[in-house]
Design a protein around this motif. Sequence first.
Motif, PDB file in Angstrom:
ATOM      1  N   TYR A  67      24.269 -11.092 -16.277  1.00 19.72           N
ATOM      2  CA  TYR A  67      24.898  -9.871 -16.054  1.00 19.72           C
ATOM      3  C   TYR A  67      24.862  -8.959 -15.109  1.00 19.72           C
ATOM      4  CZ  TYR A  67      27.399  -5.623 -17.511  1.00 19.72           C
ATOM      5  OH  TYR A  67      28.150  -4.369 -17.506  1.00 19.72           O
ATOM      6  N   VAL A  68      23.373  -8.839 -14.936  1.00 18.85           N
ATOM      7  CA  VAL A  68      22.984  -7.855 -13.794  1.00 18.85           C
ATOM      8  C   VAL A  68      23.136  -8.595 -12.486  1.00 18.85           C
ATOM      9  CG1 VAL A  68      20.817  -7.174 -12.543  1.00 18.85           C
ATOM     10  CG2 VAL A  68      21.084  -7.022 -15.237  1.00 18.85           C
ATOM     11  N   GLN A  69      23.041  -9.746 -12.343  1.00 19.76           N
ATOM     12  CA  GLN A  69      23.126 -10.675 -10.933  1.00 19.76           C
ATOM     13  C   GLN A  69      24.484 -10.442 -10.649  1.00 19.76           C
ATOM     14  OE1 GLN A  69      21.698 -14.547 -10.801  1.00 19.76           O
ATOM     15  NE2 GLN A  69      19.970 -14.023 -12.190  1.00 19.76           N
ATOM     16  N   PHE A  70      25.572 -10.717 -11.585  1.00 18.65           N
ATOM     17  CA  PHE A  70      27.061 -10.717 -11.296  1.00 18.65           C
ATOM     18  C   PHE A  70      27.413  -9.367 -11.119  1.00 18.65           C
ATOM     19  CE2 PHE A  70      31.377 -10.434 -12.318  1.00 18.65           C
ATOM     20  CZ  PHE A  70      32.036 -11.822 -11.501  1.00 18.65           C
ATOM     21  N   SER A  71      27.061  -8.379 -11.889  1.00 18.53           N
ATOM     22  CA  SER A  71      27.339  -6.881 -11.699  1.00 18.53           C
ATOM     23  C   SER A  71      27.003  -6.590 -10.296  1.00 18.53           C
ATOM     24  CB  SER A  71      26.518  -6.153 -12.784  1.00 18.53           C
ATOM     25  OG  SER A  71      27.216  -6.328 -13.938  1.00 18.53           O
ATOM     26  N   VAL A  72      25.610  -6.910  -9.806  1.00 14.39           N
ATOM     27  CA  VAL A  72      25.242  -6.445  -8.504  1.00 14.39           C
ATOM     28  C   VAL A  72      26.252  -7.131  -7.433  1.00 14.39           C
ATOM     29  CG1 VAL A  72      23.419  -6.595  -6.840  1.00 14.39           C
ATOM     30  CG2 VAL A  72      23.010  -6.028  -9.159  1.00 14.39           C
ATOM     31  N   LEU A  73      26.418  -8.349  -7.591  1.00 16.26           N
ATOM     32  CA  LEU A  73      27.462  -9.074  -6.501  1.00 16.26           C
ATOM     33  C   LEU A  73      28.661  -8.379  -6.574  1.00 16.26           C
ATOM     34  CD1 LEU A  73      28.305 -11.464  -4.889  1.00 16.26           C
ATOM     35  CD2 LEU A  73      28.725 -12.895  -7.034  1.00 16.26           C
ATOM     36  N   ALA A  74      29.355  -7.959  -7.741  1.00 12.66           N
ATOM     37  CA  ALA A  74      30.660  -7.653  -7.534  1.00 12.66           C
ATOM     38  C   ALA A  74      30.639  -6.048  -7.125  1.00 12.66           C
ATOM     39  CB  ALA A  74      31.096  -7.254  -9.166  1.00 12.66           C
ATOM     40  N   LEU A  75      29.679  -5.198  -7.375  1.00  9.40           N
ATOM     41  CA  LEU A  75      29.395  -3.982  -6.780  1.00  9.40           C
ATOM     42  C   LEU A  75      29.161  -3.917  -5.203  1.00  9.40           C
ATOM     43  CD1 LEU A  75      29.555  -0.740  -6.979  1.00  9.40           C
ATOM     44  CD2 LEU A  75      27.101  -1.004  -7.599  1.00  9.40           C
ATOM     45  N   SER A  76      28.359  -4.715  -4.900  1.00  8.11           N
ATOM     46  CA  SER A  76      27.893  -4.824  -3.387  1.00  8.11           C
ATOM     47  C   SER A  76      29.204  -5.381  -2.503  1.00  8.11           C
ATOM     48  CB  SER A  76      26.601  -5.752  -3.215  1.00  8.11           C
ATOM     49  OG  SER A  76      26.642  -7.004  -3.719  1.00  8.11           O
ATOM     50  N   SER A  77      29.636  -6.624  -2.912  1.00  4.22           N
ATOM     51  CA  SER A  77      30.956  -7.008  -2.105  1.00  4.22           C
ATOM     52  C   SER A  77      32.082  -6.266  -2.223  1.00  4.22           C
ATOM     53  CB  SER A  77      31.411  -8.479  -2.814  1.00  4.22           C
ATOM     54  OG  SER A  77      31.809  -8.362  -4.231  1.00  4.22           O
ATOM     55  N   ILE A  78      32.329  -5.563  -3.320  1.00  8.55           N
ATOM     56  CA  ILE A  78      33.512  -4.687  -3.403  1.00  8.55           C
ATOM     57  C   ILE A  78      33.312  -3.275  -2.438  1.00  8.55           C
ATOM     58  CG2 ILE A  78      35.066  -3.028  -4.493  1.00  8.55           C
ATOM     59  CD1 ILE A  78      34.725  -5.094  -6.868  1.00  8.55           C
ATOM     60  N   PHE A  79      32.025  -2.841  -2.545  1.00 11.04           N
ATOM     61  CA  PHE A  79      31.656  -1.718  -2.110  1.00 11.04           C
ATOM     62  C   PHE A  79      31.678  -1.994  -0.273  1.00 11.04           C
ATOM     63  CE2 PHE A  79      28.531   1.282  -0.145  1.00 11.04           C
ATOM     64  CZ  PHE A  79      29.216   2.424  -0.279  1.00 11.04           C
ATOM     65  N   PHE A  80      30.965  -3.002   0.033  1.00 10.11           N
ATOM     66  CA  PHE A  80      30.907  -3.173   1.417  1.00 10.11           C
ATOM     67  C   PHE A  80      32.129  -3.331   2.112  1.00 10.11           C
ATOM     68  CE2 PHE A  80      26.339  -5.554   0.747  1.00 10.11           C
ATOM     69  CZ  PHE A  80      26.199  -4.071   0.660  1.00 10.11           C
ATOM     70  N   LEU A  81      33.236  -3.978   1.247  1.00 11.62           N
ATOM     71  CA  LEU A  81      34.549  -4.112   2.018  1.00 11.62           C
ATOM     72  C   LEU A  81      35.198  -2.859   1.989  1.00 11.62           C
ATOM     73  CD1 LEU A  81      35.835  -6.606   2.993  1.00 11.62           C
ATOM     74  CD2 LEU A  81      33.881  -6.944   1.729  1.00 11.62           C
ATOM     75  N   VAL A  82      35.181  -2.013   1.089  1.00 10.00           N
ATOM     76  CA  VAL A  82      35.967  -0.756   0.906  1.00 10.00           C
ATOM     77  C   VAL A  82      35.318   0.233   1.935  1.00 10.00           C
ATOM     78  CG1 VAL A  82      36.341   1.356  -0.219  1.00 10.00           C
ATOM     79  CG2 VAL A  82      36.589  -0.899  -1.426  1.00 10.00           C
ATOM     80  N   ASP A  83      33.753   0.218   2.009  1.00  2.37           N
ATOM     81  CA  ASP A  83      33.163   0.963   2.962  1.00  2.37           C
ATOM     82  C   ASP A  83      33.309   2.372   3.610  1.00  2.37           C
ATOM     83  OD1 ASP A  83      31.079   1.251   4.741  1.00  2.37           O
ATOM     84  OD2 ASP A  83      31.738  -0.106   6.410  1.00  2.37           O
ATOM     85  N   PRO A  84      33.286   3.381   2.530  1.00  2.00           N
ATOM     86  CA  PRO A  84      33.800   4.665   2.856  1.00  2.00           C
ATOM     87  C   PRO A  84      32.926   5.371   4.007  1.00  2.00           C
ATOM     88  CG  PRO A  84      32.320   4.742   0.859  1.00  2.00           C
ATOM     89  CD  PRO A  84      32.614   2.993   1.206  1.00  2.00           C
ATOM     90  N   PHE A  85      31.859   4.797   4.129  1.00  3.21           N
ATOM     91  CA  PHE A  85      31.109   5.452   5.361  1.00  3.21           C
ATOM     92  C   PHE A  85      31.560   5.092   6.987  1.00  3.21           C
ATOM     93  CE2 PHE A  85      28.058   5.357   2.150  1.00  3.21           C
ATOM     94  CZ  PHE A  85      27.191   6.654   2.181  1.00  3.21           C
ATOM     95  N   ALA A  86      32.304   3.746   7.079  1.00  2.00           N
ATOM     96  CA  ALA A  86      33.075   3.444   7.923  1.00  2.00           C
ATOM     97  C   ALA A  86      34.193   4.068   8.441  1.00  2.00           C
ATOM     98  CB  ALA A  86      33.420   1.982   8.241  1.00  2.00           C
ATOM     99  N   ALA A  87      34.782   4.670   7.248  1.00  2.00           N
ATOM    100  CA  ALA A  87      36.114   5.033   7.294  1.00  2.00           C
ATOM    101  C   ALA A  87      36.028   6.813   7.553  1.00  2.00           C
ATOM    102  CB  ALA A  87      36.844   4.897   5.798  1.00  2.00           C
ATOM    103  N   LEU A  88      34.703   7.164   7.654  1.00  6.27           N
ATOM    104  CA  LEU A  88      34.411   8.615   7.873  1.00  6.27           C
ATOM    105  C   LEU A  88      35.190   9.255   9.131  1.00  6.27           C
ATOM    106  CD1 LEU A  88      30.769   9.664   6.732  1.00  6.27           C
ATOM    107  CD2 LEU A  88      32.902  10.632   5.972  1.00  6.27           C
ATOM    108  N   PRO A  89      35.090   8.625  10.264  1.00  3.58           N
ATOM    109  CA  PRO A  89      35.343   9.061  11.475  1.00  3.58           C
ATOM    110  C   PRO A  89      36.880   9.057  11.327  1.00  3.58           C
ATOM    111  CG  PRO A  89      33.896   7.227  12.199  1.00  3.58           C
ATOM    112  CD  PRO A  89      34.145   7.320  10.553  1.00  3.58           C
ATOM    113  N   THR A  90      37.593   8.216  10.765  1.00  2.00           N
ATOM    114  CA  THR A  90      39.121   8.248  10.643  1.00  2.00           C
ATOM    115  C   THR A  90      39.669   9.364   9.723  1.00  2.00           C
ATOM    116  OG1 THR A  90      39.347   5.740  11.088  1.00  2.00           O
ATOM    117  CG2 THR A  90      41.298   6.831  10.034  1.00  2.00           C
ATOM    118  N   PHE A  91      38.967   9.315   8.527  1.00  2.00           N
ATOM    119  CA  PHE A  91      39.240  10.409   7.745  1.00  2.00           C
ATOM    120  C   PHE A  91      39.011  11.857   8.392  1.00  2.00           C
ATOM    121  CE2 PHE A  91      38.269  13.615   4.244  1.00  2.00           C
ATOM    122  CZ  PHE A  91      39.383  13.249   3.346  1.00  2.00           C
TER     123      PHE A  91
END
Length: 225
Positions: free
Chosen positions: A17-41
Motif C-alpha cells: 500500500y505504501v509503495q503504490f501510494s508513493v508511486l501514485a503521489l510522486s508520478s502525479i505530482f511530478f507531472l502536474v508540477d506547480p513549481f514549474a508553473a510558477l513563472p507562468t502563473f
Amino acid sequence: MFNPHAVSLSGLEHSAYVQFSVLALSSIFFLVDPFAALPTFLAVTAGADAARRRKMAWKASVTALVVLSAFAVAGQYIFKMFGITLPAFEIAGGIILLLIGLDMLEAKRSPTQESTEETTEAAQKEDAGIVPLGIPMLAGPGSITSVMVLVGQAQTRWQMVAILVSIFITAMICYLVLGNSDRVARAMGETGVRILVRIMGLLLVALAVQYFVNGMVDLGVINKP
C-alpha cells in the motif's frame, strides 16, 4: 518500481500500500508540477492583488482535481471502450513522460503542458483560472496519462483510493504553491525553482523509462528484470 501483480503475501499488504501510494503521489505530482508553473502563473496574474491570485489558484487547482479524478474514475471504461491495453498505454505514456522530463531537465515547461500561445492568451484573459491554468497547464496530457496508467495497474479498491487521494493532495499543494506564488518565488528564488524543476525532471525521466519497461515486460518482449 511497484508491480501490483507481484504482491501475494498478506504480510506485505501494508508495504504494498505504501509503495503504490508513493508511486501514485510522486508520478502525479511530478507531472502536474506547480513549481514549474510558477513563472507562468506570475505572468498571468501580474498586477493582480493577493485575493485575486488566490481565487485563480483555487479555480486552477479545483479544475485539475476534477479533471484528473474524472479520468481516474472513468479510466477502466475508457480502456474497454477503445480497446486499449495497459501495455500500449504504458509505452505511449512512457514516451510522453520522457519528452516532458527532458524539457524539465532544461528547467522549462514542456509544450505538451503549455504553449506560448496559451500563455499569451491567459495573460489577456480576465479570469484564466480554469482555462488554461487548470487545464492544460496543471491537468495536461502528461498528468492525465500518468493517472490512466496507474488506474490500469490498480487491482484493488484501496489502490484506486490511493490514486484519488494522491490527486487530492496534489491539487491542495498546487493551491498552496500558486496561491502564495509571490512568497514562494521570493523564498526559493529563480535559481531554486530551476534546481527543483531539474530534480523533478530527472525523477520523471526515470519514471518514464520504468513505464516503458513495464509495457515491454507485459507484452513479453523482454523478460522481467
